[in-house]
Design a protein around this motif. Structure first.
Motif, PDB file in Angstrom:
ATOM      1  N   ILE A 126       0.640  -1.464  -0.031  1.00 14.36           N
ATOM      2  CA  ILE A 126       0.212   0.398  -0.458  1.00 14.36           C
ATOM      3  C   ILE A 126       0.654   1.580  -0.126  1.00 14.36           C
ATOM      4  O   ILE A 126       0.419   2.499  -0.159  1.00 14.36           O
ATOM      5  N   SER A 127       2.233   1.155   0.268  1.00 14.40           N
ATOM      6  CA  SER A 127       2.794   2.430   0.385  1.00 14.40           C
ATOM      7  C   SER A 127       4.018   2.636  -0.663  1.00 14.40           C
ATOM      8  O   SER A 127       4.725   3.358  -0.545  1.00 14.40           O
ATOM      9  N   PRO A 134      -2.232   5.334   0.599  1.00 10.67           N
ATOM     10  CA  PRO A 134      -2.674   5.538   2.163  1.00 10.67           C
ATOM     11  C   PRO A 134      -2.581   5.788   3.106  1.00 10.67           C
ATOM     12  O   PRO A 134      -2.158   6.167   4.178  1.00 10.67           O
ATOM     13  N   ILE A 135      -0.430   5.188   2.917  1.00 12.90           N
ATOM     14  CA  ILE A 135       0.512   5.633   4.031  1.00 12.90           C
ATOM     15  C   ILE A 135       1.819   5.926   3.577  1.00 12.90           C
ATOM     16  O   ILE A 135       1.888   4.834   2.679  1.00 12.90           O
ATOM     17  N   THR A 136       2.776   6.023   4.000  1.00 11.85           N
ATOM     18  CA  THR A 136       3.904   6.024   3.578  1.00 11.85           C
ATOM     19  C   THR A 136       4.960   5.106   3.855  1.00 11.85           C
ATOM     20  O   THR A 136       4.788   4.950   4.832  1.00 11.85           O
ATOM     21  N   PRO A 137       5.549   5.163   3.262  1.00 10.45           N
ATOM     22  CA  PRO A 137       7.229   3.955   3.633  1.00 10.45           C
ATOM     23  C   PRO A 137       7.724   4.169   5.077  1.00 10.45           C
ATOM     24  O   PRO A 137       8.391   5.193   5.328  1.00 10.45           O
ATOM     25  N   LYS A 138       7.477   3.428   5.701  1.00 13.00           N
ATOM     26  CA  LYS A 138       8.023   3.474   6.495  1.00 13.00           C
ATOM     27  C   LYS A 138       9.671   2.422   6.666  1.00 13.00           C
ATOM     28  O   LYS A 138       9.734   2.776   8.335  1.00 13.00           O
ATOM     29  N   CYS A 139       9.333   1.786   6.988  1.00  9.73           N
ATOM     30  CA  CYS A 139      10.494   1.044   6.997  1.00  9.73           C
ATOM     31  C   CYS A 139      11.498   1.304   5.455  1.00  9.73           C
ATOM     32  O   CYS A 139      10.813   1.242   4.002  1.00  9.73           O
ATOM     33  N   ASP A 153       1.489  -0.987  16.126  1.00  6.67           N
ATOM     34  CA  ASP A 153       2.429  -1.073  15.160  1.00  6.67           C
ATOM     35  C   ASP A 153       0.808  -1.308  14.128  1.00  6.67           C
ATOM     36  O   ASP A 153       1.452  -0.581  12.945  1.00  6.67           O
ATOM     37  N   GLU A 154       0.227  -2.190  13.119  1.00 10.43           N
ATOM     38  CA  GLU A 154      -0.476  -2.191  12.769  1.00 10.43           C
ATOM     39  C   GLU A 154      -1.187  -0.843  11.441  1.00 10.43           C
ATOM     40  O   GLU A 154      -1.383  -0.788  11.127  1.00 10.43           O
ATOM     41  N   GLY A 155      -1.439  -0.277  13.023  1.00  6.81           N
ATOM     42  CA  GLY A 155      -2.296   0.812  12.415  1.00  6.81           C
ATOM     43  C   GLY A 155      -1.065   1.794  11.781  1.00  6.81           C
ATOM     44  O   GLY A 155      -1.822   2.721  11.009  1.00  6.81           O
ATOM     45  N   GLN A 156      -0.118   1.999  12.074  1.00  3.15           N
ATOM     46  CA  GLN A 156       1.107   3.106  11.628  1.00  3.15           C
ATOM     47  C   GLN A 156       1.283   2.113  10.335  1.00  3.15           C
ATOM     48  O   GLN A 156       2.091   2.866   9.351  1.00  3.15           O
ATOM     49  N   LEU A 157       1.295   1.027   9.950  1.00  3.67           N
ATOM     50  CA  LEU A 157       1.758   0.318   8.893  1.00  3.67           C
ATOM     51  C   LEU A 157       1.014   0.485   7.807  1.00  3.67           C
ATOM     52  O   LEU A 157       1.233   0.106   6.864  1.00  3.67           O
ATOM     53  N   LEU A 158      -0.622   0.430   7.920  1.00  4.63           N
ATOM     54  CA  LEU A 158      -1.856   0.074   7.133  1.00  4.63           C
ATOM     55  C   LEU A 158      -2.723   1.289   7.127  1.00  4.63           C
ATOM     56  O   LEU A 158      -2.977   2.030   6.184  1.00  4.63           O
ATOM     57  N   GLY A 159      -2.577   1.564   8.348  1.00  4.07           N
ATOM     58  CA  GLY A 159      -3.651   2.371   8.393  1.00  4.07           C
ATOM     59  C   GLY A 159      -5.426   2.524   8.688  1.00  4.07           C
ATOM     60  O   GLY A 159      -5.610   1.558   8.373  1.00  4.07           O
ATOM     61  N   HIS A 160      -6.034   2.712   9.705  1.00  2.00           N
ATOM     62  CA  HIS A 160      -7.991   2.062   9.694  1.00  2.00           C
ATOM     63  C   HIS A 160      -8.939   2.109   8.181  1.00  2.00           C
ATOM     64  O   HIS A 160      -9.963   1.943   7.808  1.00  2.00           O
ATOM     65  N   ILE A 161      -7.822   3.067   6.800  1.00  2.00           N
ATOM     66  CA  ILE A 161      -9.027   2.904   5.840  1.00  2.00           C
ATOM     67  C   ILE A 161      -8.775   1.683   5.246  1.00  2.00           C
ATOM     68  O   ILE A 161      -9.913   1.024   5.018  1.00  2.00           O
ATOM     69  N   VAL A 162      -7.540   1.683   4.722  1.00  2.00           N
ATOM     70  CA  VAL A 162      -6.383  -0.409   4.823  1.00  2.00           C
ATOM     71  C   VAL A 162      -7.442  -1.420   5.830  1.00  2.00           C
ATOM     72  O   VAL A 162      -7.682  -2.419   5.271  1.00  2.00           O
TER      73      VAL A 162
END
Lengths: 313, 313, 313, 313, 313, 313
Positions: C248-249, C259-264, D210-219
């Motif tokens: 998704i990033s 919807p999310i920017t790359p974090k790792c 953790d999941e919230g930060q990497l995926l977000g609530h929309i996805v």
């Protein structure tokens, strides 16, 4: 010889014109006809060559043509139906009458340029400016050049006119604030668009050069100035650095093509004088070139309708 | 001599450190004490001089100091209480151990640099590169320089390391597409940040120079390249123009400080190789420099939390 | 059978073409005539049906047609005047010759795909990839698909070609940095655009599906991957989360549809490999598809003129 | 037991509080003291432990503590000087009294939720909603959850309250326009933030997972809905597609984290209902939580001063 | 008399139409013919005057014409070939049938307007509203006016319809939040677009006035409200200030033309009610005006494809 | 009486100062002490009241105080330890010496103002300006007011100074272009910031008023001008409209708070004169107020380091 701004319907005309556009189209019988746009210093007109007979010579875009024809009214617009057309010979015509040029008196602009240089107190800056503008090759080119392809001052002598306006605005601004070195402001204004000598090709083409597209006038102006300063081994370092900074920062913001924003007050003034003259000139030209009474049209770059002020006491 | 990464609470240490920060504060009795930050190649530590007795000599920020003291734990952080402090004398210490430097093998990086030049087929580009990098003064500076003040590769040899990475990425990319001249890509990559030689002062300061602030490394790199090319009268014009274009367009967008965007494929590749290495390196350094297990903190420039991947089969 | 790139004026031709555009217009006598655009793998041509006689069958856009006609030159462009036209029958023609396709060897690309999977060390990732790409239905679709409607790789096998390039770039980048799990990078690259299987309809239409418009390939790719991982109850949770995050990033920024920017760091690399290949490919295709010598035109999406480099030693 | 909003200077208090912040500092004699922030449902207070005697047990952030102390006034702010402190035992306290919660009646909100589901006419949507909200595990979590970490509705039952408001606004909006399917709007509103069940950890932490930060609530919301719809094989395809589109487009713009913008009227309404409730609630909470008479402060996210309207006839 | 939405090919029609567009063109024989667009309340149709005989009177754009002609099908579009055409005389036609108008019942909308005023509790606000809307000249204009030139509600009674919707949405929103004065919200909603009375010319022109272009409806609405409040010397200052603030802040953001952003909760609600109604109405009108089954086209202002939801249980 | 710019360490002083900041803090013994900032026209100084004895009277922020104390050096900054402090009585002090003010000669500025009005040719504009600036109440306020809270000209007489500069710049610009009515430009410049009379409170506070925050000086200036023009029933409509347009468009862009952009050339000039003076003045003040030799600091609003030019021949 007739000029475009004097064309009237139902009149026969002859004259020299610059061909700005040429397209070959087909009529209902599958025969070719030509649609063109002809320009002289007074304006631009649509023209048609309906029949391709002997009187119509070979020609191309950007060439100066001798043309005879009849003016008609088509859909409320003047149109020239061409009878005769040849490429004009060197010497028959005066190029300066065929392309739009400044409304100012060019000699007066040149005098202003030299007066501005004369008034410089600083000997380093004065020598630098004299080395550039007293050099015939540069000055002659500088005097003829436009200041752009289309946005503002896009006509013969436009670069000179724009440079003088910017310098006079900058010089005037320098009187209002403390901490300002007027000589630096004036020098910066006079040199700010020098790169346009190489960014734009000569008239009648007046279009971006290859170098202009790949480097832009900011970087090319920088390169010219660096080369000129290099000729004076005793040119003060601080002064050279500030001038170089003014050159590259004069568009004011990164997104307008300056790789660095103005950081000293003289650079700020040169930028604002340039910005101010450019923006007002766009509006002035848009109004002057229109026949509309009040709203003169939508200005794409300024992204708004422009309105003429209809008031005199 | 002790290094910061080995400090343990309740231990006495002595060593050479770079003073990065110094502030004089007052304690409850109105007596002065000093808060400082000391750095060596292994890290940075807060230090205090609680009492200003004879053992504490004069000193200032950016100087190398000889320091003795005791390490204590204060609010979960190590802190050095200083007993003795003098300015170190030239020769006592090895500057390269006091400032952060690349983890790569510098000699290997240099070899890679020369191999990349060797592999160039085009004689003009090869001569140009040799003229620059075989020149001891430039190479020695180039090898030591960082690639920035803080964003990425902000350490000794950082410019060399970054340049090699960008060039290897660019060279690899050149193999994937048609219409690409690999020699131009490699040359563009090797030269793209040359302006940083003048934009940043030498270590230990490693900060923007005056010129760096007023002109920026893009324009200064351009000026250096123009000067170098000028030495070869038979340097092909097209090649010179493309190289100059690559130099000024390598930030990719006007708002990132390039006065012109990349218009030919080699310029596009150099920009993307530079962009790619910079962005990934920011993340890599942020993770490497952290002791946190999963989320290593909020990266201001990237505007996001960075997370370590905790997975191994 | 004739192909478009071989058309010459005044020649009679016959062949199979895809109809990309059809408009019914009226001539001066009020009679209908048809304007159409015909495509094969070698290019696209304007065509006219001037008279609607018995030899002209019913037909529609997106259909494969058998056509006979005469090539003429009209306003410097080739034009096909059609005499005969029918819908082609299944089996008469080879669809793969009628639509643009990759210049790469498709079998070689497939081999690269399987080699990349083979080289994966991690058994979970390898099983996941094999489950996807060894499944005939998916692989066959994946091999034929384009990577877009028009921006880049918008041709048969484009998705495969783009995926291989991105993966090789990503794999190469993974060697430069610490803290990187190469297997995750390679897997992320191979899967990043899987959602395009559902976002774009099959050739010859190759246009956004309804689902493609309402969900987009990022979300659909996510849904596919979630479903595939679900088949392996022992798939490590950390690994699943990172893969889902990469999916998704991969557009890198919210405004480009992630919807999310790359974090790792692996997500950063996959994004940059994709970004790099897309941008360079746009330039490469723009140059390759043009006959202009130096400036090949204005690229709308990149918002700049593109220039061919005309230099060979 | 005492609650924070009733604290008065010079009074002794005892009670249960959530520790939101803890820092160990040193006093002038080098002795440690603790600065903390204690919270209950009525507010938050600064506290100090000046002396670390036997009555002060071990404790940490996010734990529920039993505390005794004296309230004093320091710099116009209440401060609690702590005498006694232990970790509270399960059962001694009611967690719901220790964290901020909705001012609405929770049972009434739940009734509204079920009434809204009851009113749905479409059997597919009704079954889907019942399957989700009649499922005890989901409903219980949904009822307790906040709608965010800090921006708006960041309190116990906040997600339920926000969901009901958005649904009632959306349902009302649906009555004003043609071409709208009200059942879809209501369903979309009720489900739009379902992903927050996994994006935020449970109280008292209420922070991004953790999941919230990497995926977000929309996805994550999308994934939940896809899974739920999957349970009903006869769920109409068109309906599923529209619902999935509403889920991912409800932030309205790419830069707010929706990978696709709303393209059908029901998606537009759900987005605007959500946007409207969020923005007004930010202002309402900012005013309610302030004691200032007119200007209640600068709201960072809204980037403006907020003013209370002081008017009653 | 015939109306456009009932036109069928091959039928003779007569009726009154508004001329929205007129262009004089030349046919293959050099004879003039006219292309025009005729409008009535049911739609718009292309028309041609092929021969300029006696039956064709003088006429111009924006005039109401009596027209007779034959409907034909040209390129899948209806076209009216005109036989007879005169300027219509006052009284022969009902202007309200010739321009698009609301689908709502206008009397009912007016009743709603007065009911909303009636329900106001605050005597100052009630008097103000009555002074404005009970004044025949204003109300009659207000009832007829559109709410825009083209974006949304660009039809007869559009301003009234939009005002009622915004007010009902605003009033409903006021019930959800604390700290809200409902009377102020309702008054703000009813007055928010009052400046459009002067920004747009009356039908049939319905275009920006000179004043509208130079001042805009926000500032003109402000001027009207200031003048109206001035009539009530005892109008509370706080109330006047809030109302004036609501007027100028109702576009919500500076870049949408509000010189100040909403700072109190009532201003926030009025803005969001206006924003919500405008955005949804754009989508609704786009769907309603289209005959396409699913994708109804690309909406330029919303910058996306709009899709009709095709679902009914 | 002593002034701040003359303070020297270890000296006893007495004088009148404006209290700009006051905070009560606790020392190590739990006793209160006060931290304050005192201002006079020459600068600002930190002060401490360590012991709250009888000599320290009640006082508050924004009050004028009589103060005695000792100047000490603390962390390289001057600090005033206060012995004695009372609220000053009306008449004891001259307010104009306690707040920063223009460096220009105020009487000369006033004379310039009246000369500019005198030179107006147009009788309507002259009457309007005389009606405003000859009115004692307005002129006296106008002369004292600042032009802002902090950005530029944020001192006594700042509005007058800024207005004169803008008008002289505007008048000068008017001479360069055709199509410009100089009287309108001069009038527009003189009136452009009139709304600041109500946007900012009087000195010593000089802060945004409630009205200023809710309406802004653009809209309030508009309201004042509308009221003034209203007094002259024969004021030409075109002239009134252009003036009103200049007022509201003078910030140049919507995102800078103008609800409409400048559409006629006089509005463009007024905007650019204002923009130019504001930007240069920010730089000038930043340099003048600094003691740094070259780099004078980072200017937050201009988002760049500012550098002093250190060059004199």
């Amino acid at each position: 010889m007739d000029v475009i701004s004097d064309f009237k319907p139902q009149s026969h005309i002859k004259g020299y014109f610059l061909c700005k556009y040429k397209q070959i189209q087909k009529n209902k019988n599958g025969k070719d006809f030509h649609s063109l746009k002809l320009q002289d210093g007074s304006g631009i007109v649509d023209a048609k060559i309906w029949i391709l007979h002997n009187g119509i010579g070979d020609y191309n875009v950007e060439q100066i043509l001798y043309v005879e024809g009849e003016v008609v009214l088509f859909q409320d617009q003047l149109q020239l139906n061409v009878f005769k057309l040849n490429i004009a010979k060197e010497g028959e015509f005066d190029i300066s009458t065929l392309i739009p040029k400044t409304k100012e008196d060019v000699e007066e602009l040149e005098e202003k340029l030299f007066r501005l240089i004369d008034e410089i107190q600083d000997i380093h800056l004065k020598k630098l400016l004299e080395g550039i503008f007293y050099e015939d090759k540069i000055r002659d080119k500088f005097v003829l050049k436009s200041a752009g392809k289309s946005v503002h001052h896009a006509y013969l002598n436009g670069l000179l006119e724009h440079t003088i306006s910017v310098t006079e605005i900058g010089k005037h601004l320098a009187t209002f604030y403390e901490e300002v070195n007027t000589d630096i402001v004036v020098t910066g204004c006079l040199l700010h668009d020098l790169g346009k000598l190489r960014e734009l090709s000569d008239f009648p083409r007046n279009d971006y050069t290859d170098e202009g597209q790949l480097l832009g006038h900011i970087v090319m102006g920088y390169e010219i100035i660096v080369g000129e300063i290099y000729k004076y081994p005793d040119f003060p370092q601080e002064l050279a650095l500030i001038l170089k900074h003014i050159l590259i920062s004069h568009h004011g913001e990164l997104e307008y093509g300056s790789p660095i924003t103005p950081k000293c007050i003289e650079a700020m003034i040169v930028h604002l004088a340039d910005y101010t003259d450019s923006r007002i000139k766009m509006v002035e030209e848009f109004i002057s070139n229109s026949n509309e009474e009040t709203y003169v049209g939508f200005h794409k770059l300024l992204n708004r309708n422009i309105r003429r002020t209809n008031y005199a006491q």
